[in-house]
Motif scaffolding. Structure first.
Motif, mmCIF file in Angstrom:
data_model
loop_
_atom_site.group_PDB
_atom_site.id
_atom_site.type_symbol
_atom_site.label_atom_id
_atom_site.label_comp_id
_atom_site.label_asym_id
_atom_site.label_seq_id
_atom_site.Cartn_x
_atom_site.Cartn_y
_atom_site.Cartn_z
ATOM 1 N N ALA A 62 -3.765 6.113 -7.395
ATOM 2 C CA ALA A 62 -4.415 4.803 -7.307
ATOM 3 C C ALA A 62 -4.878 4.341 -8.681
ATOM 4 C CB ALA A 62 -5.595 4.862 -6.335
ATOM 5 N N ALA B 7 -6.092 -3.233 4.218
ATOM 6 C CA ALA B 7 -6.075 -2.935 2.791
ATOM 7 C C ALA B 7 -4.896 -3.634 2.142
ATOM 8 C CB ALA B 7 -5.967 -1.427 2.577
ATOM 9 N N TYR C 275 -4.732 0.519 -8.158
ATOM 10 C CA TYR C 275 -4.979 0.269 -6.741
ATOM 11 C C TYR C 275 -6.355 0.803 -6.352
ATOM 12 C CZ TYR C 275 -0.078 -0.890 -5.522
ATOM 13 O OH TYR C 275 1.141 -1.485 -5.391
ATOM 14 N N HIS C 276 -6.825 0.404 -5.183
ATOM 15 C CA HIS C 276 -8.012 0.993 -4.569
ATOM 16 C C HIS C 276 -7.595 2.331 -3.971
ATOM 17 C CE1 HIS C 276 -10.063 -2.855 -4.835
ATOM 18 N NE2 HIS C 276 -9.015 -3.419 -4.290
ATOM 19 N N ALA D 222 -3.622 -0.637 -2.106
ATOM 20 C CA ALA D 222 -4.455 0.552 -1.958
ATOM 21 C C ALA D 222 -3.585 1.781 -1.758
ATOM 22 C CB ALA D 222 -5.404 0.399 -0.773
ATOM 23 N N ILE E 218 -8.560 4.846 -0.665
ATOM 24 C CA ILE E 218 -9.299 4.944 0.595
ATOM 25 C C ILE E 218 -9.038 6.312 1.218
ATOM 26 C CG2 ILE E 218 -9.634 3.990 2.915
ATOM 27 C CD1 ILE E 218 -8.468 1.312 1.734
ATOM 28 N N ASN F 293 0.841 -1.189 0.000
ATOM 29 C CA ASN F 293 0.000 0.000 0.000
ATOM 30 C C ASN F 293 0.877 1.238 0.000
ATOM 31 O OD1 ASN F 293 -2.684 -1.338 0.592
ATOM 32 N ND2 ASN F 293 -1.530 -2.014 2.365
#
Length: 175
Positions: A22, A69, A27-28, A72, A30, A3
């Motif tokens: 991201a 995660a 990637y995610h 992310a 958040i 991450n």
């Protein structure tokens, strides 16, 4: 787990740079401030008003430290550096990237700090907050990306370049 965790002052661009980074990495994304608001059912400024600075930091520490995660980009609030459990957790699950901007840059970008949910002590100025937090950002950062004089695209490219090269270069500060 791999991450990227962006830290920095409010208005440093953690969310803005984070979303695009991201997307570019697949990637995610958040935004932990939004996550806190969802879990608590209140705006950040309401939590601060009701629970005070220390009560808000307890909530922030808990929610950040429990965040799970993988692959992310995570954008916690600027005050996360006061939360030892959260920062220990982030150091374990990813690379902490400090989006560094001068006080002048932050001051120009940030208006009405209290309305934004910025955690200030009573009577504390934005400059005092900046000077206090910079030491903590530097303490926790695995990478520091200087944003001064850069546009959004240049900052994102600097992040992506630094992340790609971080194992190759001895220096952890990228202009």
């Amino acid at each position: 787990m791999k991450n990227l965790i962006f830290i920095g002052m409010p208005a440093a661009g953690k969310s803005t740079v984070g979303v695009v980074t991201a997307k570019r990495l697949g990637y995610h994304f958040i935004d932990v401030d939004i996550l806190i608001q969802e879990k608590e059912g209140k705006l950040l400024k309401e939590i601060i008003r009701e629970r005070g600075r220390s009560g808000f930091l307890e909530v922030e520490d808990r929610i950040n430290a429990e965040l799970e995660a993988d692959h992310a980009v995570i954008a916690p609030g600027g005050s996360v550096v006061y939360c030892e459990n959260a920062m220990r957790h982030y150091k374990e699950i990813g690379t902490v990237v400090y989006l560094q901007a001068s006080y002048e840059t932050i001051s120009n970008r940030l208006h009405h700090a209290k309305n934004r949910g910025v955690v200030l002590r009573e009577g504390q100025s934005l400059l005092e907050l900046y000077e206090e937090r910079v030491k903590l950002f530097e303490k926790y950062a695995d990478l520091t990306i200087c944003e001064d004089g850069k546009g959004l695209d240049e900052t994102i490219e600097a992040v992506l370049d630094a992340v790609q090269k971080m194992d190759e270069l001895p220096c952890k500060y990228y202009k």
